[in-house]
Design an enzyme around this catalytic site. Structure first.
Site, PDB file in Angstrom:
ATOM      1  N   VAL A  57       0.843  -1.199   0.000  1.00 11.19           N
ATOM      2  CA  VAL A  57       0.000   0.000   0.000  1.00 11.19           C
ATOM      3  C   VAL A  57       0.873   1.242   0.000  1.00 11.19           C
ATOM      4  O   VAL A  57       1.871   1.309   0.712  1.00 11.19           O
ATOM      5  CB  VAL A  57      -0.917   0.007   1.258  1.00 11.19           C
ATOM      6  CG1 VAL A  57      -1.583   1.363   1.447  1.00 11.19           C
ATOM      7  CG2 VAL A  57      -1.968  -1.095   1.160  1.00 11.19           C
ATOM      8  N   ALA A  73       4.481   3.955   2.929  1.00 12.12           N
ATOM      9  CA  ALA A  73       4.097   2.680   2.313  1.00 12.12           C
ATOM     10  C   ALA A  73       4.222   1.571   3.340  1.00 12.12           C
ATOM     11  O   ALA A  73       4.833   1.754   4.394  1.00 12.12           O
ATOM     12  CB  ALA A  73       5.001   2.367   1.123  1.00 12.12           C
ATOM     13  N   LYS A  74       3.646   0.450   3.055  1.00 12.69           N
ATOM     14  CA  LYS A  74       3.865  -0.760   3.848  1.00 12.69           C
ATOM     15  C   LYS A  74       3.431  -1.933   2.998  1.00 12.69           C
ATOM     16  O   LYS A  74       2.621  -1.781   2.075  1.00 12.69           O
ATOM     17  CB  LYS A  74       3.018  -0.720   5.127  1.00 12.69           C
ATOM     18  CG  LYS A  74       3.518  -1.665   6.204  1.00 12.69           C
ATOM     19  CD  LYS A  74       4.688  -1.059   6.952  1.00 12.69           C
ATOM     20  CE  LYS A  74       5.205  -1.986   8.024  1.00 12.69           C
ATOM     21  NZ  LYS A  74       6.168  -1.293   8.906  1.00 12.69           N
ATOM     22  N   GLY A  75       3.964  -3.113   3.321  1.00 15.14           N
ATOM     23  CA  GLY A  75       3.572  -4.288   2.560  1.00 15.14           C
ATOM     24  C   GLY A  75       3.764  -5.532   3.383  1.00 15.14           C
ATOM     25  O   GLY A  75       4.310  -5.485   4.491  1.00 15.14           O
ATOM     26  N   ASP A  81      10.976  -5.597   8.039  1.00 13.74           N
ATOM     27  CA  ASP A  81      10.042  -5.423   9.162  1.00 13.74           C
ATOM     28  C   ASP A  81       9.900  -6.808   9.783  1.00 13.74           C
ATOM     29  O   ASP A  81      10.766  -7.666   9.574  1.00 13.74           O
ATOM     30  CB  ASP A  81       8.703  -4.868   8.648  1.00 13.74           C
ATOM     31  CG  ASP A  81       7.846  -4.300   9.773  1.00 13.74           C
ATOM     32  OD1 ASP A  81       8.104  -3.175  10.217  1.00 13.74           O
ATOM     33  OD2 ASP A  81       6.914  -4.992  10.225  1.00 13.74           O
TER      34      ASP A  81
END
Ligand code: NAD
Length: 418
Positions: free
Chosen positions: A57, A102-104, A143
């Site tokens: 995202v 962002a992150k995923g 992460d």
């Protein structure tokens, strides 16, 4: 229970009310530029394939390319990834690095995969992500459940399809591939720098007692940093065990053991011999400082009233729900929010990206010095903003005001392309 996205939105609207943000900006900032969901096959060691779900995202990119971690965990969902992408927008703005959020992640427990399967999964997911990542578009980082090796596979897969090495497509790479000196320790070290600044007029870190939840990259490093600064870790947990020692746990020894492939349970059996306690009691331990460094949503209305620490340093992303925040404000318990406290990781990721784009290497001394400067400035800006407001506000409120104002300023200057 409140979801992480509900927490993120409620914190945003609280700050937006204070700032008097108009409806258009509210709508824009609660929407997501890109929300990518894919289901993709991965070849397993037995020759069969399995289908996994992956997410990425981008929240807002007004201030620069999207930046954020990639997590492999068995609880990843679109809502969780959206919440964390939004947090990343605020985090990059508050620490003033030129990135959006962002992150995923992939819905998988990486402990159930062999190295070969992990590599297959990472490479296939990277190829699915190809249209939306890139050094000027979106730069993933480690992460939960991912590490420098995973970043190396992402970089290699992306580079193969471009025909040349693109070191700037990820950060948190192994140092041998252009990873930054000091990146592995950056989040934990940044947490210490923020804590030192916060406690400057309150006796400093030395002699204070700490409870730390989580003993991975962030929890392990921050525990070691705090111990080196003279703090005493009396309570510690990971997903399997929680231990306590009134005279302090040798976290450096325990972390070395875990880094070499052992577990905290194994270290305690062989070396520590400390009392085993319940997981829940870590959060309500009689210590000066509580550091949640594991997962989100652990401090809730059910346990916030029992927290005994006077200071909470948020090492994990989103560990405190909105209700718990209100209880801490009422009880005079100070919370140093995630978007300031754990911003050391993205700050040194920014340094790594700069080094990759310029084909130069910084020394670790320079990295640490610049990290201290940026994160201390960010903390001072937030604390000063709260003082100036002359209202009963939390540091989280003030951090969100600073961050949202910076993003709105960038959006306003850019305008809306017809
Ligand atoms: P990690 O996978 O390296 O470690 C997670 C740790 O938490 C492990 O020790 C695990 O055993 C423990 N844990 C998991 N569930 C637990 C539970 N219920 N109770 C106690 N311990 C539990 O992950 P990490 O990179 O250290 O990330 C931890 C948190 O910090 C996450 O919220 C992440 O988003 C955040 N964060 C990470 C970075 C980074 O640079 N890695 C930067 C900023 C924020």
């Amino acid at each position: 229970m409140e979801s992480m996205l509900e927490t993120a939105l409620s914190q945003f609207h609280g700050a937006a009310d204070h700032l008097g943000l108009n409806d258009e900006h509210r709508e824009y900032l609660t929407s997501f530029k890109t929300a990518f969901h894919t289901e993709f096959p991965v070849e397993m060691d037995d020759g069969k394939f399995r289908v996994y779900q992956g997410f990425r995202v981008h929240h807002n990119v007004a201030r620069g390319p999207a930046k954020g971690g990639m997590r492999y965990a068995s609880h990843v969902s679109m809502d969780e990834v959206k919440a964390m992408a939004m947090l990343m927008t605020w985090k990059c703005a508050v620490v003033n690095v030129p990135f959006g959020g962002a992150k995923g992640g992939v819905l998988v427990d990486p402990r159930n995969l062999s190295q070969n399967e992990l590599q297959n999964l990472t490479r296939r997911f990277t190829s699915e992500l190809e249209p939306i990542i890139g050094p000027d578009k979106d730069i993933p980082a480690p992460d939960m459940g991912t590490n420098p090796q995973v970043m190396a596979w992402i970089m290699d897969t992306y580079s193969m399809s471009h025909g040349y090495t693109v070191a700037g497509v990820v950060t948190g790479k192994p140092v041998a591939l252009g990873g930054s000196a000091g990146r592995f320790e950056a989040t934990g070290r940044g947490l210490l720098y923020v804590l030192q600044e916060h406690l400057r007029a309150d006796g400093g870190v030395a002699g204070k007692t700490f409870a730390v939840q989580g003993f991975g990259n962030v929890g392990g490093v921050v525990s070691k940093q705090v111990q080196m600064a003279g703090g005493c870790i009396t309570h510690l947990s990971d997903v399997d065990i929680a231990i306590t020692s009134p005279t302090g746990i040798d976290v450096a020894s325990a972390f070395n053991f875990v880094q070499s492939g052992g577990t905290l349970t194994g270290w305690n059996e062989q070396h520590g011999h400390h009392d085993v306690i319940s997981h829940a009691s870590i959060l309500t331990a009689p210590v000066d400082v509580l550091i949640p460094a594991a997962v989100e949503g652990v401090l809730t209305e059910d346990n916030a009233g029992d927290v005994q620490a006077r200071l909470i340093l948020e090492a994990a992303n989103g560990p405190t729900t909105t209700e718990a925040d209100a209880i801490f404000l009422e009880r005079g318990i100070e919370v140093i929010p995630d978007i300031v406290a754990n911003a050391g990781g993205v700050t040194v990721s920014y340094f790594e990206w700069v080094q990759a784009r310029q084909y130069i290497r910084w020394t670790e001394e320079r990295v640490n010095e610049e990290l201290r400067r940026l994160i201390t400035t960010a903390y001072q800006g937030v604390a000063g903003r709260r003082t100036a407001a002359r209202s009963k506000a939390s540091l989280r409120d003030a951090a969100n005001w600073v961050a949202i104002e910076r993003v709105v300023e960038a959006m306003t200057l850019r305008g809306i392309y017809p």
